[in-house]
Design a protein around this motif. Structure first.
Motif: not given
Length: 316
Positions: A4, A6, A8, A34-35, A72-73, A197, A235, A289, A291
């Motif tokens: 996935s 991620f 910000e 995911f955010r 969400t993360l 995670n 992540g 995840h 980023r």
């Protein structure tokens, strides 16, 4: 390996920026979008145009996408009361047709709390509140139809809650617990989560955290309870390019002073990212995840989709 993206948005992203990015995440074959759930940036840059609420954003994205997982993360337990949060997430799960996941943590960034008048209790109390929130939210979602849910804790009390609305996913949306804490975090993950995670640390640090979580699962008798094994994820901060110069340009924001703790990014070629993901898989990770920093850099997203995802099992 499930992969996935991620993001910000507190670094600076409007809803339209996130919508464009999430649609491309879906089109290029990633598993999910995911955010982070933060209300201000973590450096001197104000993150214009300003914060967007995580769950309001995900509700809108639920109606504008059709396949990707959304979540969400991680959301901070200091931001929302557990009963209304269970209602909110269940509703977004309905809006998405059952594609939502809730990452929930104790909260750590004091500056955003003081900026917006959000209470920020000491760390022990934040973890106590997180534990009660996890028990309440999962309890509400697991309450059989026609029955009510009550809870008497130190910080929250619920009396005869109707446990509505009911999420599409049963017994509820997957719950993600993550973080670097060596004691309470593994225990909470073992008791309440579907996924653990560890964000943005080295493979060795991640492996050690996984061992602590496995031990917590054994102590709590998770396997004997009939619950599925805990998904282990990690992540990774990513800045890759077709050339080293392109990768270094994408990595430039990583050198800006921030409140975030030290991270272990992958800066370089697609092959280096494939190798790093293989190392995580070797220590037990089945989900990653990635980023990505720049919402305008769709080419970065497309490069990973074209040259990394096809080399990983289970991404498409």
């Amino acid at each position: 390996m499930r992969v996935s993206v991620f993001t910000e948005p507190h670094r600076g992203a409007s809803y339209d920026d996130q919508l464009r990015f999430a649609r491309r995440v879906e089109e290029t074959g990633f598993e999910g979008f995911f955010r982070a759930d933060h209300y201000r940036s973590m450096g001197d840059d104000p993150g214009l145009p300003g914060p967007t609420d995580a769950w309001l954003t995900l509700a809108a994205l639920a109606r504008e996408t059709s396949r990707i997982r959304l979540g969400t993360l991680v959301s901070s337990a200091t931001f929302r009361l557990p009963g209304p949060l269970a209602v909110l997430v269940a509703q977004v799960d309905q809006m998405s047709g059952g594609r939502v996941e809730l990452g929930l943590g104790a909260g750590w960034y004091e500056r955003e709390h003081t900026a917006y008048g959000i209470p920020f209790p000491p760390v022990a109390e934040r973890f106590d509140r997180l534990a009660e929130q996890l028990e309440i939210i999962t309890g509400l979602w697991r309450t059989p139809a026609g029955e009510t849910f009550s809870f008497a804790g130190e910080h929250y009390q619920l009396l005869d809650a109707p446990a509505l609305p009911r999420p599409v996913q049963r017994p509820g949306p997957p719950v993600i617990v993550g973080g670097r804490g060596p004691k309470r975090t593994p225990e909470l993950a073992a008791r309440y989560a579907d996924e653990f995670n560890l964000p943005f640390k080295s493979v060795a640090e991640t492996a050690a955290a996984y061992d602590r979580v496995r031990e917590a699962c054994d102590r709590t008798g998770r396997a004997d309870s009939g619950r599925p094994p805990l998904v282990l994820s990690a992540g990774v901060v990513v800045a890759i390019g077709r050339t080293d110069a392109q990768a270094q340009r994408r990595a430039a924001p990583l050198h800006v002073k921030s409140a975030l703790p030290p991270e272990d990014p992958v800066i370089g070629s697609p092959a280096q990212l494939v190798d790093r993901l293989g190392e995580f898989a070797a220590v037990g990770a089945t989900r990653m995840h990635l980023r990505l920093i720049d919402f305008d850099d769709l080419d970065h997203l497309e490069l990973i989709a074209a040259e990394v995802l096809p080399q990983l099992d289970g991404t498409r």
